[in-house]
Design a protein around this motif. Sequence first.
Motif, PDB file in Angstrom:
ATOM      1  N   THR A 210      40.794  46.464  53.395  1.00 33.15           N
ATOM      2  CA  THR A 210      39.659  45.565  53.163  1.00 33.15           C
ATOM      3  C   THR A 210      39.363  45.309  51.684  1.00 33.15           C
ATOM      4  OG1 THR A 210      38.222  47.493  53.369  1.00 33.15           O
ATOM      5  CG2 THR A 210      38.466  46.122  55.316  1.00 33.15           C
ATOM      6  N   GLU A 211      39.782  46.219  50.796  1.00 29.96           N
ATOM      7  CA  GLU A 211      39.466  46.058  49.378  1.00 29.96           C
ATOM      8  C   GLU A 211      40.709  45.566  48.633  1.00 29.96           C
ATOM      9  OE1 GLU A 211      36.450  47.023  47.667  1.00 29.96           O
ATOM     10  OE2 GLU A 211      35.533  47.178  49.642  1.00 29.96           O
ATOM     11  N   SER A 212      40.508  45.189  47.386  1.00 34.00           N
ATOM     12  CA  SER A 212      41.623  44.687  46.593  1.00 34.00           C
ATOM     13  C   SER A 212      42.038  45.752  45.561  1.00 34.00           C
ATOM     14  CB  SER A 212      41.155  43.403  45.908  1.00 34.00           C
ATOM     15  OG  SER A 212      41.921  43.117  44.793  1.00 34.00           O
ATOM     16  N   TYR A 213      43.297  46.166  45.611  1.00 31.90           N
ATOM     17  CA  TYR A 213      43.780  47.215  44.696  1.00 31.90           C
ATOM     18  C   TYR A 213      45.006  46.771  43.910  1.00 31.90           C
ATOM     19  CZ  TYR A 213      40.632  50.365  47.067  1.00 31.90           C
ATOM     20  OH  TYR A 213      39.494  50.950  47.561  1.00 31.90           O
TER      21      TYR A 213
ATOM     22  N   ARG B 235      40.803  46.412  30.058  1.00 31.62           N
ATOM     23  CA  ARG B 235      41.193  46.267  31.468  1.00 31.62           C
ATOM     24  C   ARG B 235      41.166  44.804  31.915  1.00 31.62           C
ATOM     25  NH1 ARG B 235      38.694  51.511  32.341  1.00 31.62           N
ATOM     26  NH2 ARG B 235      36.703  50.638  32.944  1.00 31.62           N
ATOM     27  N   LEU B 236      40.178  44.082  31.420  1.00 35.13           N
ATOM     28  CA  LEU B 236      40.081  42.659  31.765  1.00 35.13           C
ATOM     29  C   LEU B 236      41.298  41.894  31.237  1.00 35.13           C
ATOM     30  CD1 LEU B 236      38.127  40.123  32.586  1.00 35.13           C
ATOM     31  CD2 LEU B 236      37.870  39.966  30.127  1.00 35.13           C
ATOM     32  N   VAL B 237      41.586  42.062  29.943  1.00 35.62           N
ATOM     33  CA  VAL B 237      42.708  41.342  29.334  1.00 35.62           C
ATOM     34  C   VAL B 237      44.022  41.769  29.984  1.00 35.62           C
ATOM     35  CG1 VAL B 237      44.009  40.981  27.201  1.00 35.62           C
ATOM     36  CG2 VAL B 237      41.518  41.069  27.123  1.00 35.62           C
ATOM     37  N   ALA B 238      44.180  43.086  30.222  1.00 37.55           N
ATOM     38  CA  ALA B 238      45.429  43.587  30.796  1.00 37.55           C
ATOM     39  C   ALA B 238      45.637  42.994  32.193  1.00 37.55           C
ATOM     40  CB  ALA B 238      45.402  45.117  30.866  1.00 37.55           C
ATOM     41  N   TYR B 239      44.588  42.950  32.990  1.00 39.33           N
ATOM     42  CA  TYR B 239      44.736  42.427  34.353  1.00 39.33           C
ATOM     43  C   TYR B 239      45.167  40.962  34.333  1.00 39.33           C
ATOM     44  CZ  TYR B 239      43.989  42.033  39.339  1.00 39.33           C
ATOM     45  OH  TYR B 239      44.193  41.858  40.687  1.00 39.33           O
ATOM     46  N   LEU B 240      44.510  40.184  33.454  1.00 41.60           N
ATOM     47  CA  LEU B 240      44.855  38.758  33.385  1.00 41.60           C
ATOM     48  C   LEU B 240      46.260  38.547  32.828  1.00 41.60           C
ATOM     49  CD1 LEU B 240      41.441  37.300  32.164  1.00 41.60           C
ATOM     50  CD2 LEU B 240      42.509  36.949  34.398  1.00 41.60           C
ATOM     51  N   MET B 241      46.633  39.348  31.824  1.00 40.37           N
ATOM     52  CA  MET B 241      47.975  39.164  31.232  1.00 40.37           C
ATOM     53  C   MET B 241      49.073  39.622  32.181  1.00 40.37           C
ATOM     54  SD  MET B 241      47.511  39.851  27.126  1.00 40.37           S
ATOM     55  CE  MET B 241      49.196  39.369  26.676  1.00 40.37           C
TER      56      MET B 241
ATOM     57  N   VAL C 183      45.652  32.026  38.628  1.00 38.72           N
ATOM     58  CA  VAL C 183      44.196  31.970  38.473  1.00 38.72           C
ATOM     59  C   VAL C 183      43.607  33.144  39.249  1.00 38.72           C
ATOM     60  CG1 VAL C 183      42.103  30.633  38.854  1.00 38.72           C
ATOM     61  CG2 VAL C 183      44.214  29.467  38.193  1.00 38.72           C
ATOM     62  N   VAL C 184      42.899  34.030  38.547  1.00 38.90           N
ATOM     63  CA  VAL C 184      42.332  35.220  39.182  1.00 38.90           C
ATOM     64  C   VAL C 184      40.861  34.963  39.486  1.00 38.90           C
ATOM     65  CG1 VAL C 184      41.884  37.689  38.929  1.00 38.90           C
ATOM     66  CG2 VAL C 184      43.932  36.696  37.888  1.00 38.90           C
ATOM     67  N   PRO C 185      40.481  35.015  40.762  1.00 36.17           N
ATOM     68  CA  PRO C 185      39.079  34.781  41.116  1.00 36.17           C
ATOM     69  C   PRO C 185      38.152  35.813  40.470  1.00 36.17           C
ATOM     70  CG  PRO C 185      40.474  34.747  43.073  1.00 36.17           C
ATOM     71  CD  PRO C 185      41.316  35.248  41.946  1.00 36.17           C
ATOM     72  N   GLN C 186      36.951  35.360  40.150  1.00 33.61           N
ATOM     73  CA  GLN C 186      35.963  36.232  39.516  1.00 33.61           C
ATOM     74  C   GLN C 186      35.688  37.491  40.333  1.00 33.61           C
ATOM     75  OE1 GLN C 186      33.102  33.995  37.503  1.00 33.61           O
ATOM     76  NE2 GLN C 186      31.435  35.408  37.883  1.00 33.61           N
ATOM     77  N   GLN C 187      35.651  37.326  41.651  1.00 36.76           N
ATOM     78  CA  GLN C 187      35.385  38.461  42.551  1.00 36.76           C
ATOM     79  C   GLN C 187      36.465  39.534  42.428  1.00 36.76           C
ATOM     80  OE1 GLN C 187      32.860  39.082  44.424  1.00 36.76           O
ATOM     81  NE2 GLN C 187      33.672  40.787  45.616  1.00 36.76           N
ATOM     82  N   GLU C 188      37.713  39.087  42.349  1.00 32.87           N
ATOM     83  CA  GLU C 188      38.834  40.024  42.219  1.00 32.87           C
ATOM     84  C   GLU C 188      38.729  40.796  40.902  1.00 32.87           C
ATOM     85  OE1 GLU C 188      42.670  38.253  43.032  1.00 32.87           O
ATOM     86  OE2 GLU C 188      43.701  39.771  41.808  1.00 32.87           O
ATOM     87  N   LEU C 189      38.369  40.087  39.822  1.00 38.64           N
ATOM     88  CA  LEU C 189      38.201  40.751  38.526  1.00 38.64           C
ATOM     89  C   LEU C 189      37.080  41.778  38.595  1.00 38.64           C
ATOM     90  CD1 LEU C 189      38.575  37.907  35.897  1.00 38.64           C
ATOM     91  CD2 LEU C 189      39.949  39.985  36.065  1.00 38.64           C
ATOM     92  N   ALA C 190      35.971  41.392  39.220  1.00 41.82           N
ATOM     93  CA  ALA C 190      34.831  42.308  39.315  1.00 41.82           C
ATOM     94  C   ALA C 190      35.231  43.579  40.046  1.00 41.82           C
ATOM     95  CB  ALA C 190      33.671  41.619  40.026  1.00 41.82           C
ATOM     96  N   GLU C 191      36.042  43.431  41.100  1.00 48.19           N
ATOM     97  CA  GLU C 191      36.471  44.599  41.871  1.00 48.19           C
ATOM     98  C   GLU C 191      37.356  45.517  41.051  1.00 48.19           C
ATOM     99  OE1 GLU C 191      38.164  42.936  45.379  1.00 48.19           O
ATOM    100  OE2 GLU C 191      36.198  42.441  46.184  1.00 48.19           O
ATOM    101  N   HIS C 192      38.165  44.944  40.161  1.00 50.45           N
ATOM    102  CA  HIS C 192      39.059  45.763  39.356  1.00 50.45           C
ATOM    103  C   HIS C 192      38.383  46.399  38.163  1.00 50.45           C
ATOM    104  CE1 HIS C 192      42.958  45.427  41.215  1.00 50.45           C
ATOM    105  NE2 HIS C 192      42.490  44.303  41.701  1.00 50.45           N
TER     106      HIS C 192
ATOM    107  N   ARG D 262      36.794  26.403  36.232  1.00 46.42           N
ATOM    108  CA  ARG D 262      35.469  26.384  36.836  1.00 46.42           C
ATOM    109  C   ARG D 262      35.521  26.326  38.370  1.00 46.42           C
ATOM    110  NH1 ARG D 262      31.619  27.297  34.007  1.00 46.42           N
ATOM    111  NH2 ARG D 262      32.475  26.766  31.976  1.00 46.42           N
ATOM    112  N   GLY D 263      34.802  27.262  38.989  1.00 46.47           N
ATOM    113  CA  GLY D 263      34.777  27.309  40.442  1.00 46.47           C
ATOM    114  C   GLY D 263      35.938  28.096  41.051  1.00 46.47           C
TER     115      GLY D 263
END
Length: 223
Positions: free
Chosen positions: A42-45, A156-162, A168-177, A210-211
């Motif tokens: 159920t969660e994103s890992y 962690r934010l920059v590493a995940y995106l890179m 395109v990484v959804p905001q929710q996925e970033l928040a979870e990580h 956006r969005g």
Amino acid sequence: MRILLAEDDDRIRSDVSRALEAAGYVVDSQANGEEAWFMGDTESYAAAILDLGLPGMDGLAVLKRWRAAGRDFPVLVLTARGAWTERVEGIDAGADDYLPKPFRMEELVARLRAIIRRSGGQASPVVIVGEAELDTRQMRLSVHGVPINLSPQEYRLVAYLMLHKGRVVPQQELAEHLQADHFERESNAVEVLVGRVRRKLPIALIETRRGFGYTVADSDAAP
Ligand code: CA
């Protein structure tokens, strides 16, 4: 990056958990197989570390169920010493790597880093996007060869995106990580963090869609 750790030995679980947090990961740990299965379902890992001998549901069954349901995050399996049949079964069930017990924390962290990198399509520990260079061993971002001073969460934010460049990484996925306690997410926490990182970078690395979310363009990909 958020990691799921399933291990019923209290000592190993707390040691591994501490080592992963020191290496900059956010860790959800579980001692029970069925609960671990549910979390992974159920969660994103970014990855899971899975002991095979778990109460509730054994590790192989957990892994098979995840894979059957299309959950494709990388999984590092922990096996009993010398149990080669477990290793074979683990790989057959969809594990990305395995580590026999007892193991050194340094090796566990290195193997975890490697399976995460491979799952992001990265063979090298260094990710380069234009003038930005991310060294996942040193946990450091440099731009034009100059290291950028980032907090662990900013890194962690920059590493995940890179590591997911070109997507395109959804905001929710970033928040979870990014946050250990997913019940305390503030709606604008990711935006605030992105803003802080952007002010520290001399180049426009992170784009807003956006969005949809955020992305780091893959400079090597064909236009
Ligand atoms: Ca066990």
